[in-house]
Design a protein around this motif. Structure first.
Motif, PDB file in Angstrom:
ATOM      1  N   PRO A  29     -32.338   6.637 -20.086  1.00 57.10           N
ATOM      2  CA  PRO A  29     -32.697   5.355 -19.472  1.00 57.10           C
ATOM      3  C   PRO A  29     -33.472   5.477 -18.161  1.00 57.10           C
ATOM      4  CG  PRO A  29     -30.496   5.213 -20.381  1.00 57.10           C
ATOM      5  CD  PRO A  29     -30.918   6.657 -20.502  1.00 57.10           C
ATOM      6  N   ARG A  30     -33.109   6.430 -17.327  1.00 52.71           N
ATOM      7  CA  ARG A  30     -33.813   6.569 -16.051  1.00 52.71           C
ATOM      8  C   ARG A  30     -35.261   6.996 -16.273  1.00 52.71           C
ATOM      9  NH1 ARG A  30     -31.806   9.912 -10.651  1.00 52.71           N
ATOM     10  NH2 ARG A  30     -33.524   9.270  -9.305  1.00 52.71           N
ATOM     11  N   ALA A  31     -35.492   7.897 -17.229  1.00 50.89           N
ATOM     12  CA  ALA A  31     -36.855   8.330 -17.537  1.00 50.89           C
ATOM     13  C   ALA A  31     -37.685   7.162 -18.052  1.00 50.89           C
ATOM     14  CB  ALA A  31     -36.823   9.463 -18.566  1.00 50.89           C
ATOM     15  N   CYS A  32     -37.072   6.308 -18.862  1.00 48.19           N
ATOM     16  CA  CYS A  32     -37.777   5.122 -19.365  1.00 48.19           C
ATOM     17  C   CYS A  32     -38.119   4.176 -18.217  1.00 48.19           C
ATOM     18  CB  CYS A  32     -36.908   4.399 -20.387  1.00 48.19           C
ATOM     19  SG  CYS A  32     -36.648   5.311 -21.928  1.00 48.19           S
ATOM     20  N   GLU A  33     -37.198   4.047 -17.267  1.00 45.57           N
ATOM     21  CA  GLU A  33     -37.420   3.146 -16.145  1.00 45.57           C
ATOM     22  C   GLU A  33     -38.582   3.631 -15.283  1.00 45.57           C
ATOM     23  OE1 GLU A  33     -35.826  -0.561 -15.175  1.00 45.57           O
ATOM     24  OE2 GLU A  33     -35.156   0.865 -16.698  1.00 45.57           O
ATOM     25  N   MET A  34     -38.715   4.946 -15.151  1.00 39.16           N
ATOM     26  CA  MET A  34     -39.769   5.531 -14.334  1.00 39.16           C
ATOM     27  C   MET A  34     -41.141   5.471 -15.008  1.00 39.16           C
ATOM     28  SD  MET A  34     -37.673   8.867 -12.902  1.00 39.16           S
ATOM     29  CE  MET A  34     -39.089   9.511 -12.016  1.00 39.16           C
ATOM     30  N   ASP A  35     -41.150   5.423 -16.336  1.00 39.31           N
ATOM     31  CA  ASP A  35     -42.418   5.408 -17.062  1.00 39.31           C
ATOM     32  C   ASP A  35     -42.316   4.449 -18.255  1.00 39.31           C
ATOM     33  OD1 ASP A  35     -44.854   5.886 -18.237  1.00 39.31           O
ATOM     34  OD2 ASP A  35     -44.702   8.075 -18.148  1.00 39.31           O
ATOM     35  N   VAL A  87     -30.988  -4.919 -20.278  1.00 38.77           N
ATOM     36  CA  VAL A  87     -31.087  -4.968 -18.813  1.00 38.77           C
ATOM     37  C   VAL A  87     -31.961  -3.847 -18.259  1.00 38.77           C
ATOM     38  CG1 VAL A  87     -28.833  -6.072 -18.620  1.00 38.77           C
ATOM     39  CG2 VAL A  87     -28.986  -3.577 -18.467  1.00 38.77           C
ATOM     40  N   ASN A  88     -32.465  -2.968 -19.135  1.00 43.32           N
ATOM     41  CA  ASN A  88     -33.317  -1.875 -18.652  1.00 43.32           C
ATOM     42  C   ASN A  88     -34.473  -1.644 -19.626  1.00 43.32           C
ATOM     43  OD1 ASN A  88     -32.244  -0.221 -20.794  1.00 43.32           O
ATOM     44  ND2 ASN A  88     -30.482   0.240 -19.492  1.00 43.32           N
ATOM     45  N   VAL A  89     -35.419  -0.825 -19.214  1.00 40.77           N
ATOM     46  CA  VAL A  89     -36.624  -0.574 -20.014  1.00 40.77           C
ATOM     47  C   VAL A  89     -36.281   0.098 -21.341  1.00 40.77           C
ATOM     48  CG1 VAL A  89     -38.789   0.741 -20.107  1.00 40.77           C
ATOM     49  CG2 VAL A  89     -38.168  -0.501 -18.029  1.00 40.77           C
ATOM     50  N   TYR A  90     -35.314   1.011 -21.317  1.00 39.94           N
ATOM     51  CA  TYR A  90     -34.917   1.675 -22.557  1.00 39.94           C
ATOM     52  C   TYR A  90     -34.496   0.647 -23.605  1.00 39.94           C
ATOM     53  CZ  TYR A  90     -32.147   4.485 -25.822  1.00 39.94           C
ATOM     54  OH  TYR A  90     -31.622   5.055 -26.962  1.00 39.94           O
ATOM     55  N   GLY A  91     -33.604  -0.259 -23.220  1.00 47.33           N
ATOM     56  CA  GLY A  91     -33.164  -1.290 -24.147  1.00 47.33           C
ATOM     57  C   GLY A  91     -34.304  -2.184 -24.599  1.00 47.33           C
ATOM     58  N   LYS A  92     -35.191  -2.523 -23.670  1.00 49.50           N
ATOM     59  CA  LYS A  92     -36.337  -3.384 -24.014  1.00 49.50           C
ATOM     60  C   LYS A  92     -37.267  -2.693 -25.011  1.00 49.50           C
ATOM     61  CE  LYS A  92     -36.223  -5.824 -19.586  1.00 49.50           C
ATOM     62  NZ  LYS A  92     -36.867  -6.011 -18.259  1.00 49.50           N
ATOM     63  N   ASP A 219     -25.693   4.576  -7.584  1.00 48.85           N
ATOM     64  CA  ASP A 219     -27.068   4.187  -7.887  1.00 48.85           C
ATOM     65  C   ASP A 219     -27.685   5.247  -8.791  1.00 48.85           C
ATOM     66  OD1 ASP A 219     -29.647   3.324  -8.021  1.00 48.85           O
ATOM     67  OD2 ASP A 219     -30.123   3.609  -5.901  1.00 48.85           O
ATOM     68  N   ARG A 220     -27.899   4.902 -10.041  1.00 48.10           N
ATOM     69  CA  ARG A 220     -28.450   5.848 -11.012  1.00 48.10           C
ATOM     70  C   ARG A 220     -29.954   5.648 -11.218  1.00 48.10           C
ATOM     71  NH1 ARG A 220     -24.179   4.745 -15.698  1.00 48.10           N
ATOM     72  NH2 ARG A 220     -23.842   2.858 -14.463  1.00 48.10           N
ATOM     73  N   GLY A 221     -30.530   4.783 -10.426  1.00 48.63           N
ATOM     74  CA  GLY A 221     -31.963   4.547 -10.548  1.00 48.63           C
ATOM     75  C   GLY A 221     -32.341   3.669 -11.718  1.00 48.63           C
ATOM     76  N   VAL A 222     -31.352   3.103 -12.386  1.00 50.23           N
ATOM     77  CA  VAL A 222     -31.592   2.231 -13.531  1.00 50.23           C
ATOM     78  C   VAL A 222     -30.351   1.369 -13.732  1.00 50.23           C
ATOM     79  CG1 VAL A 222     -30.742   3.994 -15.139  1.00 50.23           C
ATOM     80  CG2 VAL A 222     -32.177   2.142 -15.987  1.00 50.23           C
ATOM     81  N   LYS A 223     -30.553   0.127 -14.108  1.00 50.63           N
ATOM     82  CA  LYS A 223     -29.424  -0.755 -14.370  1.00 50.63           C
ATOM     83  C   LYS A 223     -28.784  -0.384 -15.701  1.00 50.63           C
ATOM     84  CE  LYS A 223     -28.066  -5.628 -14.265  1.00 50.63           C
ATOM     85  NZ  LYS A 223     -28.536  -7.038 -14.115  1.00 50.63           N
ATOM     86  N   SER A 224     -27.460  -0.333 -15.710  1.00 49.20           N
ATOM     87  CA  SER A 224     -26.742   0.047 -16.922  1.00 49.20           C
ATOM     88  C   SER A 224     -25.804  -1.086 -17.335  1.00 49.20           C
ATOM     89  CB  SER A 224     -25.935   1.327 -16.678  1.00 49.20           C
ATOM     90  OG  SER A 224     -25.302   1.759 -17.862  1.00 49.20           O
ATOM     91  N   PRO A 225     -25.814  -1.502 -18.594  1.00 50.59           N
ATOM     92  CA  PRO A 225     -24.935  -2.587 -19.028  1.00 50.59           C
ATOM     93  C   PRO A 225     -23.468  -2.193 -18.918  1.00 50.59           C
ATOM     94  CG  PRO A 225     -26.000  -1.548 -20.912  1.00 50.59           C
ATOM     95  CD  PRO A 225     -26.651  -0.982 -19.692  1.00 50.59           C
TER      96      PRO A 225
END
Length: 260
Positions: A29-35, A87-92, A219-225
């Protein structure tokens, strides 16, 4: 690595695939959020789907691995027909993949899996495996923090395989097209804390090493459900698959690992 595809394209009438299983994903998820662009490019299988559609006389069953992170995380035991509010880019990106497949394909099964755990593969994967990571930390006698308020339904890897095999055999035997969406999780709703406590109990580690904390403190740099536990009634009824309990799955996983 591209030769099989070339052969299939040339000899497609002889080698049309019965089933195509897509496990490819940018799943951190964090990698997805960054890119976000990379996440969408990798996680929406447009090239694969378009290739399948280009094959004459092809009616392959596409089995797509999705994720529980398509859900918002505001309640327990989500069902397949609940609204997807990631709630995050990975899920989207995974919701986008599901929508793309639903619009383009006439024969597919989308499997929304939770955390997949189990023994290390024959060719070890570079990504840290959840149970092995917990076991490694606790085996060294290091105190570690685990979230008490983030819930999932982790699924034993062989149960995911069983679901895929059941879908494949059904398609090959009866040839009936399907448009299927299934939650593929384990039978137990567990927190990260519970996961660690289970490993400690099975291995005999000191439970005082496990520190309970709230996910809101990190803070993991990405929102987690918070809670994306899933109702798996449809999975059990549709495929006659009975997922392994979390504790039994952990025991089976650890039985293959050498205790350090």
């Amino acid at each position: 690595m591209y030769k099989p595809l070339v052969v299939l394209t040339i000899c497609e009438k002889l080698l049309l695939p019965d089933v195509v299983i897509n496990c490819a994903a940018l799943s951190v998820p964090r990698a997805c959020e960054m890119d976000p662009a990379a996440a969408m490019s990798v996680n929406v299988p447009s090239s694969l789907v378009n290739w399948l559609l280009s094959l004459e006389e092809s009616n392959s069953l596409l089995i797509q691995l999705s994720t529980d992170q398509v859900y918002e995380g505001a309640k327990s035991f989500y069902k397949e027909d609940d609204e997807t509010v990631p709630v995050n880019v990975y899920g989207k990106s995974k919701v986008a993949a599901e929508q793309f497949i639903s619009e383009k394909c006439s024969n597919f099964a989308i499997l929304r899996s939770s955390i997949i755990f189990g023994p290390q593969t024959v060719s070890p994967v570079p990504k840290s495996l959840p149970i092995q990571w917990i076991d490694g930390v606790l085996s060294k006698g290091n105190a570690s923090e685990f979230f008490h308020d983030e819930f999932r339904c982790p699924v034993y890897v062989k149960d995911v395989v069983a679901a895929i095999l059941a879908l494949s055999k059904r398609w090959i035997s009866d040839g009936k097209q399907t448009r299927l969406l299934l939650n593929v999780g384990g039978p137990d709703r567990v927190s990260r804390l519970h996961m660690a406590e289970t490993v400690a109990d099975i291995r005999g580690y000191n439970p005082s090493l496990i520190k309970s904390v709230s996910a809101s403190t990190v803070d993991r740099g990405v929102k987690s459900p918070a809670d994306i536990s899933m109702d798996i009634t449809k999975l059990v009824q549709t495929l006659a698959v009975t997922p392994t309990s979390f504790r039994d799955g952990v025991r089976l996983t650890l039985s293959t690992e050498v205790k350090s």
